[in-house]
Design a protein around this motif. Structure first.
Motif, PDB file in Angstrom:
ATOM      1  N   LEU A  95       6.748   1.977  -1.020  1.00 37.23           N
ATOM      2  CA  LEU A  95       6.031   1.309   0.065  1.00 37.23           C
ATOM      3  C   LEU A  95       6.783   0.030   0.382  1.00 37.23           C
ATOM      4  O   LEU A  95       6.687  -0.961  -0.322  1.00 37.23           O
ATOM      5  CB  LEU A  95       4.591   1.002  -0.345  1.00 37.23           C
ATOM      6  CG  LEU A  95       3.718   0.281   0.681  1.00 37.23           C
ATOM      7  CD1 LEU A  95       3.640   1.069   1.982  1.00 37.23           C
ATOM      8  CD2 LEU A  95       2.326   0.055   0.106  1.00 37.23           C
TER       9      LEU A  95
ATOM     10  N   GLU B 196      -1.643  -5.592   5.914  1.00 36.85           N
ATOM     11  CA  GLU B 196      -2.077  -5.739   4.521  1.00 36.85           C
ATOM     12  C   GLU B 196      -3.128  -4.684   4.184  1.00 36.85           C
ATOM     13  O   GLU B 196      -3.162  -4.165   3.072  1.00 36.85           O
ATOM     14  CB  GLU B 196      -2.609  -7.139   4.247  1.00 36.85           C
ATOM     15  CG  GLU B 196      -2.868  -7.405   2.772  1.00 36.85           C
ATOM     16  CD  GLU B 196      -1.732  -6.990   1.835  1.00 36.85           C
ATOM     17  OE1 GLU B 196      -2.018  -6.319   0.807  1.00 36.85           O
ATOM     18  OE2 GLU B 196      -0.563  -7.315   2.099  1.00 36.85           O
TER      19      GLU B 196
ATOM     20  N   ARG C  71      -1.266  -1.546   3.443  1.00 37.03           N
ATOM     21  CA  ARG C  71      -0.571  -1.676   2.157  1.00 37.03           C
ATOM     22  C   ARG C  71      -1.547  -1.510   0.989  1.00 37.03           C
ATOM     23  O   ARG C  71      -1.231  -0.867  -0.006  1.00 37.03           O
ATOM     24  CB  ARG C  71       0.165  -3.003   2.084  1.00 37.03           C
ATOM     25  CG  ARG C  71       1.284  -3.125   3.134  1.00 37.03           C
ATOM     26  CD  ARG C  71       1.992  -4.463   3.078  1.00 37.03           C
ATOM     27  NE  ARG C  71       2.712  -4.620   1.823  1.00 37.03           N
ATOM     28  CZ  ARG C  71       3.804  -3.926   1.476  1.00 37.03           C
ATOM     29  NH1 ARG C  71       4.319  -3.061   2.321  1.00 37.03           N
ATOM     30  NH2 ARG C  71       4.385  -4.119   0.330  1.00 37.03           N
ATOM     31  N   ALA C  72      -2.752  -2.062   1.136  1.00 42.35           N
ATOM     32  CA  ALA C  72      -3.758  -1.929   0.075  1.00 42.35           C
ATOM     33  C   ALA C  72      -4.149  -0.463  -0.101  1.00 42.35           C
ATOM     34  O   ALA C  72      -4.252   0.028  -1.231  1.00 42.35           O
ATOM     35  CB  ALA C  72      -4.982  -2.783   0.396  1.00 42.35           C
TER      36      ALA C  72
ATOM     37  N   ARG D 219      -1.245   1.438  -1.782  1.00 39.84           N
ATOM     38  CA  ARG D 219      -1.035   1.159  -3.219  1.00 39.84           C
ATOM     39  C   ARG D 219      -1.826   2.125  -4.107  1.00 39.84           C
ATOM     40  O   ARG D 219      -1.403   2.435  -5.211  1.00 39.84           O
ATOM     41  CB  ARG D 219      -1.366  -0.288  -3.540  1.00 39.84           C
ATOM     42  CG  ARG D 219      -0.270  -1.245  -3.111  1.00 39.84           C
ATOM     43  CD  ARG D 219      -0.474  -2.643  -3.689  1.00 39.84           C
ATOM     44  NE  ARG D 219      -1.424  -3.433  -2.951  1.00 39.84           N
ATOM     45  CZ  ARG D 219      -1.163  -4.142  -1.852  1.00 39.84           C
ATOM     46  NH1 ARG D 219       0.061  -4.145  -1.364  1.00 39.84           N
ATOM     47  NH2 ARG D 219      -2.093  -4.827  -1.265  1.00 39.84           N
TER      48      ARG D 219
ATOM     49  N   LEU E 215       0.461   4.994  -4.846  1.00 38.56           N
ATOM     50  CA  LEU E 215       1.777   4.738  -5.420  1.00 38.56           C
ATOM     51  C   LEU E 215       1.953   5.421  -6.769  1.00 38.56           C
ATOM     52  O   LEU E 215       1.082   5.324  -7.635  1.00 38.56           O
ATOM     53  CB  LEU E 215       2.031   3.246  -5.587  1.00 38.56           C
ATOM     54  CG  LEU E 215       2.696   2.534  -4.432  1.00 38.56           C
ATOM     55  CD1 LEU E 215       2.734   1.031  -4.681  1.00 38.56           C
ATOM     56  CD2 LEU E 215       4.078   3.066  -4.140  1.00 38.56           C
TER      57      LEU E 215
ATOM     58  N   SER F  37       3.505   5.575 -10.320  1.00 35.42           N
ATOM     59  CA  SER F  37       3.968   4.527 -11.230  1.00 35.42           C
ATOM     60  C   SER F  37       5.442   4.719 -11.554  1.00 35.42           C
ATOM     61  O   SER F  37       5.977   5.807 -11.463  1.00 35.42           O
ATOM     62  CB  SER F  37       3.136   4.503 -12.514  1.00 35.42           C
ATOM     63  OG  SER F  37       3.409   5.670 -13.269  1.00 35.42           O
TER      64      SER F  37
END
Length: 152
Positions: A96, A138, A141-142, A145, A148, A150
């Protein structure tokens, strides 16, 4: 003593989204047509975006983060899908960035146990006025996440 049913593998990252393969998605050989795989992945990604509140309703300025374009799409086919029914797309984010992202995917059995195809897709967020790369919000992006993968 009774045998226990096998359990689906636990997902260590991402999410499974159910998708449906219809009879008319199959080609003359009775296989899921190669062009349908990206379509199923797109539908799963669109569902994720809509659940997070990002959607396109005819106005690119209002669409915000939904104003994006595919920069790259890669897919490898592992096993043929040979019948209609319910399957799943496993989605996760590999990267990201500020204006782009790479998400990974698998078209798999509904329980995630069998992989039919896998790949990656690179998206770039666009400014609707200039059609040049623009930063993700934002809020986006939140939401991202949560998908995502690891680094381990």
């Amino acid at each position: 003593m009774t045998a226990e049913a096998p359990t689906a593998p636990a997902l260590s990252h991402g999410r499974l989204t159910p998708v449906t393969v219809h009879f008319d998605d199959l080609d003359a050989l009775g296989l899921l047509h190669n062009a349908r795989y990206p379509l199923l992945v797109e539908r799963a990604w669109s569902e994720f975006l809509q659940e997070q509140g990002f959607h396109y309703a005819g106005d690119w300025v209002a669409a915000g983060d939904a104003c994006n374009a595919v920069k790259e799409f890669r897919i490898s086919y592992e096993a043929p899908v040979t019948r209609p029914g319910t399957y799943a797309v496993h989605l996760w984010l590999e990267r990201l960035g500020t204006t782009g992202l790479t998400y990974g995917f698998r078209l798999c059995s509904a329980d995630g146990a069998l992989t039919y195809a896998h790949g990656t897709r690179v998206l770039v967020r666009l400014d609707p006025a200039t059609m040049r790369p623009a930063p993700w919000s934002e809020g986006f992006r939140a939401a991202g996440r949560a998908l995502l993968r690891s680094a381990d």
